[in-house]
Design a protein around this motif. Structure first.
Motif, PDB file in Angstrom:
ATOM      1  N   VAL A 136       0.815  -0.940   0.089  1.00  0.00           N
ATOM      2  CA  VAL A 136       0.051   0.115  -0.021  1.00  0.00           C
ATOM      3  C   VAL A 136       0.924   1.011  -0.108  1.00  0.00           C
ATOM      4  O   VAL A 136       1.833   1.249   0.884  1.00  0.00           O
ATOM      5  CB  VAL A 136      -0.879   0.280   1.324  1.00  0.00           C
ATOM      6  N   LEU A 137       0.468   1.983  -0.785  1.00  0.00           N
ATOM      7  CA  LEU A 137       1.461   3.582  -0.719  1.00  0.00           C
ATOM      8  C   LEU A 137       0.504   4.546  -0.112  1.00  0.00           C
ATOM      9  O   LEU A 137      -0.751   4.651  -0.511  1.00  0.00           O
ATOM     10  CB  LEU A 137       1.367   3.899  -2.255  1.00  0.00           C
ATOM     11  N   MET A 138       1.097   5.011   0.988  1.00  0.00           N
ATOM     12  CA  MET A 138       0.416   6.037   1.701  1.00  0.00           C
ATOM     13  C   MET A 138       1.342   7.256   2.116  1.00  0.00           C
ATOM     14  O   MET A 138       2.565   7.006   2.194  1.00  0.00           O
ATOM     15  CB  MET A 138       0.001   5.352   3.281  1.00  0.00           C
ATOM     16  N   THR A 139       0.767   8.386   2.429  1.00  0.00           N
ATOM     17  CA  THR A 139       1.612   9.514   2.772  1.00  0.00           C
ATOM     18  C   THR A 139       1.962   9.574   4.314  1.00  0.00           C
ATOM     19  O   THR A 139       1.114   8.791   5.148  1.00  0.00           O
ATOM     20  CB  THR A 139       0.791  10.762   2.455  1.00  0.00           C
ATOM     21  N   ILE A 140       3.267  10.113   4.621  1.00  0.00           N
ATOM     22  CA  ILE A 140       3.365  10.373   5.904  1.00  0.00           C
ATOM     23  C   ILE A 140       3.869  11.518   5.965  1.00  0.00           C
ATOM     24  O   ILE A 140       4.782  12.271   5.218  1.00  0.00           O
ATOM     25  CB  ILE A 140       4.614   9.067   6.168  1.00  0.00           C
ATOM     26  N   PRO A 141       3.350  12.311   6.889  1.00  0.00           N
ATOM     27  CA  PRO A 141       2.397  12.001   7.883  1.00  0.00           C
ATOM     28  C   PRO A 141       0.929  12.080   7.307  1.00  0.00           C
ATOM     29  O   PRO A 141       0.814  12.187   6.408  1.00  0.00           O
ATOM     30  CB  PRO A 141       2.369  13.265   8.718  1.00  0.00           C
ATOM     31  N   PRO A 161       6.728  10.566   1.785  1.00  0.00           N
ATOM     32  CA  PRO A 161       6.826  11.860   2.678  1.00  0.00           C
ATOM     33  C   PRO A 161       5.955  13.042   2.056  1.00  0.00           C
ATOM     34  O   PRO A 161       6.249  13.202   0.806  1.00  0.00           O
ATOM     35  CB  PRO A 161       8.209  12.123   2.718  1.00  0.00           C
ATOM     36  N   LEU A 162       5.409  13.765   2.769  1.00  0.00           N
ATOM     37  CA  LEU A 162       4.899  15.040   2.497  1.00  0.00           C
ATOM     38  C   LEU A 162       5.582  16.130   3.002  1.00  0.00           C
ATOM     39  O   LEU A 162       5.955  16.349   4.189  1.00  0.00           O
ATOM     40  CB  LEU A 162       3.409  15.072   3.124  1.00  0.00           C
ATOM     41  N   THR A 163       6.426  16.735   1.842  1.00  0.00           N
ATOM     42  CA  THR A 163       7.249  18.027   2.230  1.00  0.00           C
ATOM     43  C   THR A 163       6.697  19.260   1.772  1.00  0.00           C
ATOM     44  O   THR A 163       5.849  19.549   0.809  1.00  0.00           O
ATOM     45  CB  THR A 163       8.758  17.522   1.652  1.00  0.00           C
ATOM     46  N   GLU A 164       7.324  20.262   2.463  1.00  0.00           N
ATOM     47  CA  GLU A 164       6.684  21.683   2.167  1.00  0.00           C
ATOM     48  C   GLU A 164       7.447  21.998   0.798  1.00  0.00           C
ATOM     49  O   GLU A 164       6.576  22.872   0.016  1.00  0.00           O
ATOM     50  CB  GLU A 164       7.406  22.451   3.164  1.00  0.00           C
ATOM     51  N   ALA A 165       8.540  21.559   0.403  1.00  0.00           N
ATOM     52  CA  ALA A 165       9.113  21.804  -0.974  1.00  0.00           C
ATOM     53  C   ALA A 165       8.140  21.329  -1.933  1.00  0.00           C
ATOM     54  O   ALA A 165       8.307  21.835  -3.166  1.00  0.00           O
ATOM     55  CB  ALA A 165      10.490  21.159  -1.063  1.00  0.00           C
ATOM     56  N   ASN A 166       7.339  20.330  -1.735  1.00  0.00           N
ATOM     57  CA  ASN A 166       6.469  19.826  -2.889  1.00  0.00           C
ATOM     58  C   ASN A 166       5.209  20.114  -2.437  1.00  0.00           C
ATOM     59  O   ASN A 166       4.047  19.395  -3.015  1.00  0.00           O
ATOM     60  CB  ASN A 166       6.521  18.207  -2.754  1.00  0.00           C
ATOM     61  N   GLY A 167       5.087  21.073  -1.678  1.00  0.00           N
ATOM     62  CA  GLY A 167       3.418  21.350  -1.421  1.00  0.00           C
ATOM     63  C   GLY A 167       2.474  20.576  -0.605  1.00  0.00           C
ATOM     64  O   GLY A 167       1.515  20.499  -0.636  1.00  0.00           O
ATOM     65  N   PHE A 168       3.521  19.770   0.011  1.00  0.00           N
ATOM     66  CA  PHE A 168       2.869  18.698   0.864  1.00  0.00           C
ATOM     67  C   PHE A 168       1.936  17.639   0.018  1.00  0.00           C
ATOM     68  O   PHE A 168       1.108  16.917   0.321  1.00  0.00           O
ATOM     69  CB  PHE A 168       1.984  19.258   2.229  1.00  0.00           C
ATOM     70  N   LEU A 169       2.312  17.495  -1.279  1.00  0.00           N
ATOM     71  CA  LEU A 169       1.863  16.386  -2.293  1.00  0.00           C
ATOM     72  C   LEU A 169       2.736  15.316  -2.436  1.00  0.00           C
ATOM     73  O   LEU A 169       4.160  15.517  -2.470  1.00  0.00           O
ATOM     74  CB  LEU A 169       1.341  17.037  -3.635  1.00  0.00           C
ATOM     75  N   PRO A 170       2.637  14.036  -2.482  1.00  0.00           N
ATOM     76  CA  PRO A 170       3.594  13.065  -2.562  1.00  0.00           C
ATOM     77  C   PRO A 170       4.143  13.059  -4.009  1.00  0.00           C
ATOM     78  O   PRO A 170       3.425  13.120  -4.952  1.00  0.00           O
ATOM     79  CB  PRO A 170       2.683  11.688  -2.173  1.00  0.00           C
ATOM     80  N   ASP A 171       5.562  12.609  -3.810  1.00  0.00           N
ATOM     81  CA  ASP A 171       6.185  12.355  -5.188  1.00  0.00           C
ATOM     82  C   ASP A 171       5.772  11.015  -5.612  1.00  0.00           C
ATOM     83  O   ASP A 171       6.512  10.165  -5.215  1.00  0.00           O
ATOM     84  CB  ASP A 171       7.594  12.533  -4.687  1.00  0.00           C
TER      85      ASP A 171
END
Length: 417
Positions: A136-141, A161-171
Motif C-alpha cells: 500500500v502506498l500511503m502518505t506520511i504524515p 513523505p509530504l514535504t513543504e518543498a513539494n506542496g505537501f503532495l506525494p512524489d
C-alpha cells in the motif's frame, strides 16, 4: 496489584504483539500529550490550557440536523438493522457530489454506500484488496488506519513523505520499481490531515494516470473536502477517469459537526463499492437509519458546511497573525481546520535560559509545560507542529480573547528556527 501471567498472554495474535501484548513501555504521541496536559493542570491549578491540538469540531451539530434525528428516531420503521442502508443517504450523497463537488453521473443504487464514519470504511477496505505481500502506498504524515489494517492482512506499507518543498503532495515518481511491482493501493487525503494542504486538479489527473499505468486502486479520504476557504470543494471523483480507478470517502463528522454520530459514505467505482458492501455486510449491521437520514439532511444543505468553514477561515486568519508575531512561519491553508507549522529549534524559558529542541515532540512538550498551549507534534517528514482552530470558544468575543491570550503567552518565548 499485579495479576499473575496466564495462558491468555500467549494467545494474542502476532498482529497486536503476540505473547508480548501489553508489555511494551512505549508511550505513544497522543498519550504523551494527555499526560503533559494533566501535569500542566496539576502544576497550575485553575489555569487555562489552550488546546490547539484537538482534531474535531468544537460545536454541536446544527439544530435542524438534531431535530431531524429526533423525528427519525421516533419512527418504528427505523428501529431495526440498517445493514447496508436504504436509499435516503445514497440519493442525498449523489446529489451532494454533483451540487457541491461537480461530480455528475453517480448512480446512488450501485456507486454509493454509507459508512459508520470514514475510519470504519478505512478499516474494512483492506479486507477487500490486500493479500499477504501486497503493498500500500500511503502518505506520511497521515492517517494510518488503512495501513494498520493492511498489515493485519500481511500487507506492506510504503510511505511517501509530504514535504513543504513539494506542496505537501506525494512524489509519485519516487516509488521504487520493486515496490510498484507489489503495490495495489494508493491512499490519499486532501485537504490533508495534518498538513492542511489541498490537492490540485492537475495532481489528481496525474494520480489517475499513475493508477492506470500501474494498475492501482486509489482511495481518497475526503473527510475535510468541503471545509475550503475559497472556491469549490475539490473531489477526486471530479477528475476524468477517476471512477475507473478508485473511490472516495466522505464524512459528516467534520463537515456537519457530527463527529460522534459516525456517518458518511463511500462512492465511486461500482465494483469496489459492491465489494466494500459485501465486506461491510459481514462486519457490522449498519448505522442507525435515523442517523443516516439526519446526515442526509446535512448533505442536502451544504450551506451548513459553508458557515462552519467561514468560522474556521476567520480563526485561521487570526491564528496566522498571532503565530507570525511569535516568529512562526505560519501560512493559512486553503482548507481543513489544521495549520501545519515548522517547529522551533529553541526558545527562552521562564527562567530566561534557552531551551533546545531536538524535534517537534520536544517543542510541543515545552509549549504545554511552559505556555499551557497544547499542539500535536509531527516528526515523520521534518519537525512540524499541528495547530487546530477547533479550540473551544463561547462566542466571537471569547474567540478573540483566546487568540490574544496565545499571543501574550508567546510574546517572551523568543523562538528560533
Amino acid at each position: 496489584m499485579n495479576m499473575p501471567e496466564s495462558y491468555i498472554q500467549n494467545l494474542f495474535a502476532e498482529r497486536i504483539g503476540g505473547g508480548n501484548y501489553g508489555k511494551s513501555s512505549t508511550v505513544y504521541k497522543f498519550e504523551k500529550i494527555k499526560r503533559a496536559k494533566r501535569a500542566a493542570m496539576a502544576a497550575h491549578p485553575g489555569a487555562e490550557i489552550i488546546d490547539l491540538g484537538v482534531g474535531e469540531p468544537d460545536e454541536m451539530a446544527f439544530p435542524e440536523v438534531v431535530e431531524k434525528l429526533c423525528v427519525e428516531a421516533r419512527l418504528p420503521a427505523n428501529r431495526g438493522y440498517a445493514d447496508n442502508g436504504d436509499a435516503v443517504l445514497k440519493e442525498s450523497a449523489a446529489r451532494y457530489l454533483e451540487r457541491v463537488c461537480g461530480v455528475a453521473g453517480i448512480n446512488p443504487e450501485t456507486e454509493v454506500l454509507h459508512s459508520i464514519g470514514s475510519k470504519a470504511a478505512l478499516s474494512i477496505l483492506p479486507a477487500v484488496l490486500i493479500n499477504p505481500g501486497d503493498c500500500v502506498l500511503m502518505t506520511i504524515p497521515g492517517y494510518p488506519v488503512f495501513g494498520t489494517h493492511a498489515k493485519y492482512y500481511g500487507g506492506l506499507v510504503h510511505n511517501l513523505p509530504l514535504t513543504e518543498a513539494n506542496g505537501f503532495l506525494p512524489d509519485l515518481d519516487s516509488v521504487p520499481a520493486a515496490v510498484l511491482e507489489r503495490a495495489k493501493v494508493l491512499v490519499l487525503n486532501y485537504p490533508n490531515n495534518p498538513t492542511g494542504a489541498s490537492a490540485t486538479p492537475e495532481f489528481f489527473a496525474r494520480v489517475v494516470e499513475f493508477a492506470r499505468a500501474r494498475e492501482l486502486v486509489v482511495i481518497h479520504d475526503a473527510a475535510y473536502a468541503a471545509l475550503v476557504f475559497e472556491g469549490r470543494p475539490l473531489s477526486f471523483l471530479a477528475t476524468p477517469g477517476a471512477k475507473e480507478v478508485g473511490i472516495e470517502l466522505h464524512s459528516a463528522s467534520k463537515s456537519f459537526n457530527m463527529t460522534g454520530w459516525r456517518c458518511g459514505f463511500v462512492a465511486g467505482n461500482e465494483l469496489l463499492v459492491r465489494a466494500y458492501g459485501d465486506l461491510k455486510d459481514n462486519t457490522d449491521s449498519g448505522q442507525f437509519l435515523a442517523i443516516q437520514h439526519a446526515a442526509a439532511l446535512g448533505f442536502d444543505h451544504p450551506e451548513i458546511t459553508e458557515q462552519i468553514a467561514a468560522k474556521y477561515s476567520r480563526r485561521m486568519d487570526g491564528l496566522v497573525r498571532v503565530l507570525r508575531r511569535a516568529c512562526f512561519q505560519a501560512k493559512k491553508p486553503k482548507g481543513s481546520f489544521f495549520m501545519y507549522v515548522q517547529a522551533p529549534k529553541s526558545a527562552s524559558g521562564k527562567d530566561g535560559a534557552r531551551r533546545q529542541f531536538a524535534n517537534a515532540e520536544e517543542a510541543s512538550q515545552w509549549l504545554i509545560t511552559e505556555k499551557l498551549i497544547s499542539t500535536v507534534p509531527w516528526d515523520d517528514a521534518g519537525a512540524y507542529l499541528r495547530f487546530s482552530v477547533t479550540f473551544a470558544a463561547k462566542n466571537l468575543e471569547d474567540e478573540a480573547r483566546i487568540l490574544e491570550e496565545i499571543e501574550r503567552r508567546l510574546a517572551d518565548a523568543k523562538l528560533e528556527f
